[in-house]
Design a protein around this motif. Sequence first.
Motif, PDB file in Angstrom:
ATOM      1  N   CYS A  68      42.588  52.387  37.387  1.00 54.49           N
ATOM      2  CA  CYS A  68      41.845  52.106  36.158  1.00 54.49           C
ATOM      3  C   CYS A  68      41.332  50.675  36.263  1.00 54.49           C
ATOM      4  CB  CYS A  68      42.742  52.279  34.936  1.00 54.49           C
ATOM      5  SG  CYS A  68      41.935  51.979  33.354  1.00 54.49           S
ATOM      6  N   TYR A  69      40.031  50.525  36.384  1.00 54.00           N
ATOM      7  CA  TYR A  69      39.487  49.198  36.617  1.00 54.00           C
ATOM      8  C   TYR A  69      39.602  48.315  35.381  1.00 54.00           C
ATOM      9  CZ  TYR A  69      37.953  50.327  41.260  1.00 54.00           C
ATOM     10  OH  TYR A  69      37.950  50.649  42.589  1.00 54.00           O
ATOM     11  N   GLN A  70      39.565  47.018  35.632  1.00 55.86           N
ATOM     12  CA  GLN A  70      39.850  46.035  34.595  1.00 55.86           C
ATOM     13  C   GLN A  70      38.909  46.155  33.400  1.00 55.86           C
ATOM     14  OE1 GLN A  70      40.899  42.407  36.445  1.00 55.86           O
ATOM     15  NE2 GLN A  70      40.852  41.182  34.591  1.00 55.86           N
ATOM     16  N   MET A  71      37.645  46.517  33.646  1.00 56.42           N
ATOM     17  CA  MET A  71      36.692  46.648  32.549  1.00 56.42           C
ATOM     18  C   MET A  71      37.041  47.821  31.628  1.00 56.42           C
ATOM     19  SD  MET A  71      33.456  48.066  34.761  1.00 56.42           S
ATOM     20  CE  MET A  71      32.411  48.344  33.346  1.00 56.42           C
ATOM     21  N   ILE A  84      32.993  51.111  46.876  1.00 53.58           N
ATOM     22  CA  ILE A  84      34.189  51.486  46.147  1.00 53.58           C
ATOM     23  C   ILE A  84      33.771  52.149  44.836  1.00 53.58           C
ATOM     24  CG2 ILE A  84      36.355  50.651  45.155  1.00 53.58           C
ATOM     25  CD1 ILE A  84      35.941  48.095  46.894  1.00 53.58           C
ATOM     26  N   THR A  85      34.179  53.379  44.652  1.00 52.49           N
ATOM     27  CA  THR A  85      33.798  54.066  43.420  1.00 52.49           C
ATOM     28  C   THR A  85      34.600  53.566  42.230  1.00 52.49           C
ATOM     29  OG1 THR A  85      33.513  56.218  42.358  1.00 52.49           O
ATOM     30  CG2 THR A  85      35.410  55.995  43.807  1.00 52.49           C
ATOM     31  N   VAL A  86      33.913  53.407  41.101  1.00 49.16           N
ATOM     32  CA  VAL A  86      34.555  52.899  39.885  1.00 49.16           C
ATOM     33  C   VAL A  86      34.958  54.034  38.961  1.00 49.16           C
ATOM     34  CG1 VAL A  86      34.146  51.521  37.806  1.00 49.16           C
ATOM     35  CG2 VAL A  86      33.323  50.714  40.007  1.00 49.16           C
ATOM     36  N   ASN A  87      34.169  55.107  38.932  1.00 49.93           N
ATOM     37  CA  ASN A  87      34.470  56.215  38.014  1.00 49.93           C
ATOM     38  C   ASN A  87      34.118  57.581  38.596  1.00 49.93           C
ATOM     39  OD1 ASN A  87      31.684  56.230  37.924  1.00 49.93           O
ATOM     40  ND2 ASN A  87      31.569  55.246  35.926  1.00 49.93           N
ATOM     41  N   ASN A  88      33.895  57.641  39.904  1.00 50.56           N
ATOM     42  CA  ASN A  88      33.582  58.875  40.614  1.00 50.56           C
ATOM     43  C   ASN A  88      32.221  59.464  40.218  1.00 50.56           C
ATOM     44  OD1 ASN A  88      34.254  60.659  42.656  1.00 50.56           O
ATOM     45  ND2 ASN A  88      35.164  62.155  41.282  1.00 50.56           N
ATOM     46  N   ARG A  89      31.376  58.648  39.619  1.00 46.76           N
ATOM     47  CA  ARG A  89      30.019  59.074  39.328  1.00 46.76           C
ATOM     48  C   ARG A  89      28.990  58.275  40.118  1.00 46.76           C
ATOM     49  NH1 ARG A  89      32.210  58.852  34.104  1.00 46.76           N
ATOM     50  NH2 ARG A  89      31.016  56.988  33.624  1.00 46.76           N
ATOM     51  N   ALA A 127      36.306  42.063  30.140  1.00 51.86           N
ATOM     52  CA  ALA A 127      35.598  42.047  31.425  1.00 51.86           C
ATOM     53  C   ALA A 127      34.411  43.002  31.444  1.00 51.86           C
ATOM     54  CB  ALA A 127      36.573  42.406  32.548  1.00 51.86           C
ATOM     55  N   ILE A 128      33.299  42.564  32.035  1.00 51.34           N
ATOM     56  CA  ILE A 128      32.124  43.421  32.209  1.00 51.34           C
ATOM     57  C   ILE A 128      31.955  43.816  33.683  1.00 51.34           C
ATOM     58  CG2 ILE A 128      30.935  42.476  30.201  1.00 51.34           C
ATOM     59  CD1 ILE A 128      29.265  40.772  32.141  1.00 51.34           C
ATOM     60  N   HIS A 129      32.823  43.298  34.546  1.00 54.21           N
ATOM     61  CA  HIS A 129      32.822  43.645  35.971  1.00 54.21           C
ATOM     62  C   HIS A 129      34.089  44.445  36.251  1.00 54.21           C
ATOM     63  CE1 HIS A 129      32.985  43.197  40.346  1.00 54.21           C
ATOM     64  NE2 HIS A 129      31.707  42.887  40.286  1.00 54.21           N
ATOM     65  N   PRO A 130      34.035  45.430  37.143  1.00 55.17           N
ATOM     66  CA  PRO A 130      35.231  46.262  37.399  1.00 55.17           C
ATOM     67  C   PRO A 130      36.478  45.461  37.748  1.00 55.17           C
ATOM     68  CG  PRO A 130      33.319  47.247  38.425  1.00 55.17           C
ATOM     69  CD  PRO A 130      32.853  45.922  37.889  1.00 55.17           C
ATOM     70  N   LYS A 131      36.344  44.429  38.596  1.00 52.67           N
ATOM     71  CA  LYS A 131      37.486  43.611  39.031  1.00 52.67           C
ATOM     72  C   LYS A 131      38.601  44.482  39.619  1.00 52.67           C
ATOM     73  CE  LYS A 131      36.647  39.663  35.998  1.00 52.67           C
ATOM     74  NZ  LYS A 131      37.284  38.688  35.096  1.00 52.67           N
ATOM     75  N   ALA A 132      39.857  44.168  39.251  1.00 50.54           N
ATOM     76  CA  ALA A 132      41.003  44.872  39.830  1.00 50.54           C
ATOM     77  C   ALA A 132      41.066  46.316  39.342  1.00 50.54           C
ATOM     78  CB  ALA A 132      42.291  44.138  39.473  1.00 50.54           C
ATOM     79  N   GLY A 133      41.494  47.234  40.241  1.00 48.61           N
ATOM     80  CA  GLY A 133      41.483  48.638  39.865  1.00 48.61           C
ATOM     81  C   GLY A 133      42.759  49.414  40.115  1.00 48.61           C
ATOM     82  N   VAL A 191      41.834  30.976  52.128  1.00 50.19           N
ATOM     83  CA  VAL A 191      40.752  31.967  52.223  1.00 50.19           C
ATOM     84  C   VAL A 191      41.054  32.950  53.347  1.00 50.19           C
ATOM     85  CG1 VAL A 191      38.303  32.322  52.664  1.00 50.19           C
ATOM     86  CG2 VAL A 191      39.057  30.369  51.308  1.00 50.19           C
ATOM     87  N   ILE A 192      41.005  34.243  53.032  1.00 52.23           N
ATOM     88  CA  ILE A 192      41.297  35.279  54.024  1.00 52.23           C
ATOM     89  C   ILE A 192      40.015  36.040  54.333  1.00 52.23           C
ATOM     90  CG2 ILE A 192      42.626  37.380  54.507  1.00 52.23           C
ATOM     91  CD1 ILE A 192      44.757  36.320  52.592  1.00 52.23           C
ATOM     92  N   GLY A 193      39.569  35.977  55.580  1.00 50.83           N
ATOM     93  CA  GLY A 193      38.430  36.785  56.007  1.00 50.83           C
ATOM     94  C   GLY A 193      37.079  36.302  55.538  1.00 50.83           C
ATOM     95  N   GLY A 194      36.961  35.052  55.112  1.00 51.78           N
ATOM     96  CA  GLY A 194      35.668  34.541  54.682  1.00 51.78           C
ATOM     97  C   GLY A 194      35.417  34.783  53.203  1.00 51.78           C
ATOM     98  N   HIS A 195      34.158  34.770  52.817  1.00 50.48           N
ATOM     99  CA  HIS A 195      33.774  34.920  51.422  1.00 50.48           C
ATOM    100  C   HIS A 195      33.029  36.242  51.224  1.00 50.48           C
ATOM    101  CE1 HIS A 195      34.905  30.780  50.414  1.00 50.48           C
ATOM    102  NE2 HIS A 195      34.466  30.482  51.622  1.00 50.48           N
ATOM    103  N   TYR A 196      33.179  36.798  50.014  1.00 50.18           N
ATOM    104  CA  TYR A 196      32.604  38.108  49.715  1.00 50.18           C
ATOM    105  C   TYR A 196      31.767  38.054  48.444  1.00 50.18           C
ATOM    106  CZ  TYR A 196      35.965  39.836  53.137  1.00 50.18           C
ATOM    107  OH  TYR A 196      36.674  40.041  54.286  1.00 50.18           O
ATOM    108  N   ILE A 197      30.810  38.949  48.352  1.00 48.77           N
ATOM    109  CA  ILE A 197      30.007  39.121  47.145  1.00 48.77           C
ATOM    110  C   ILE A 197      30.274  40.515  46.603  1.00 48.77           C
ATOM    111  CG2 ILE A 197      27.671  39.277  46.199  1.00 48.77           C
ATOM    112  CD1 ILE A 197      26.747  37.378  48.389  1.00 48.77           C
ATOM    113  N   ASN A 198      30.607  40.600  45.319  1.00 45.24           N
ATOM    114  CA  ASN A 198      30.780  41.887  44.654  1.00 45.24           C
ATOM    115  C   ASN A 198      29.510  42.245  43.903  1.00 45.24           C
ATOM    116  OD1 ASN A 198      33.532  42.401  45.322  1.00 45.24           O
ATOM    117  ND2 ASN A 198      34.124  40.825  43.854  1.00 45.24           N
ATOM    118  N   ILE A 199      28.965  43.421  44.154  1.00 43.81           N
ATOM    119  CA  ILE A 199      27.757  43.893  43.471  1.00 43.81           C
ATOM    120  C   ILE A 199      28.101  45.199  42.763  1.00 43.81           C
ATOM    121  CG2 ILE A 199      25.354  44.600  43.722  1.00 43.81           C
ATOM    122  CD1 ILE A 199      25.310  43.021  46.376  1.00 43.81           C
TER     123      ILE A 199
END
Length: 244
Positions: free
Chosen positions: A122-125, A239-244, A41-47, A201-209
């Motif tokens: 720990c994110y999926q990537m 949402i922080t991925v690595n606290n940086r 994976a190149i996207h954080p995804k599940a964490g 579908v819960i709460g509509g659709h979302y975009i992850n950036i």
Amino acid sequence: MIHKHVPVLIVGGGLSGLTSALFLARHNVDYLLIEKHTGTAIHPKAGGITFRTMEIFRQLGLEAAIRTASEPLDNIRGRIAVETIKSIDPEKLETAENSQKALEKERIENFEKVSPSKPASCYQMELEPILLQAAKEGKGHIRYNTELIEYQQDDLGVTATIINRETGTKEKIRSDYLVAADGAKSTIREYTKIPTTGRGVIGGHYINIYFQADLSRFLKPSQFGWIQILNPEVFGALITVNNR
């Protein structure tokens, strides 16, 4: 057309597929895992990793490596809702953080009563490469850039046609079992007409950036990993991925 037999064919190289591969190897069962993407994976995804899942990784001897990868987020547990990042009141932030810390301390103490493991972030990537490396050290076979085209099941097993997406080479794979680890929009599930249940579908659709930004002057030294943004123009979360 190349023909090959393998006890288990795993379709999908995400967390479910790689973990399935590791446990098959643990029981000396040969497998072929195929993944249509070119790598992990190149996207954080599940964490979030629950303590039960960490117990499973502990059995595989991977708890220490995953714990090291999750260190940047070890203390990043809290959630806070704000109108904008810039409008955060430092005093209110500190009060909310102290409250979160007390809840977190109690939560961890409860985990320690029932398990040798505790949750991790720990994110999926970051997690997938750890699982992949462990799988490579075993006896299984993993192919990226390889996709399932079709398959047929009979009383003795499964005959699958797979293709190398780069070369176009096709193969017939005969397996005793087929593991459908190809995600929420599973092609295998659709092919076999296995229905889904639940609310849909819960709460509509979302975009992850996924992006990099230094927000430390607004948040430092807070420990909030999820910052809900609520105002008339924007509804979302940082949402922080690595606290940086």
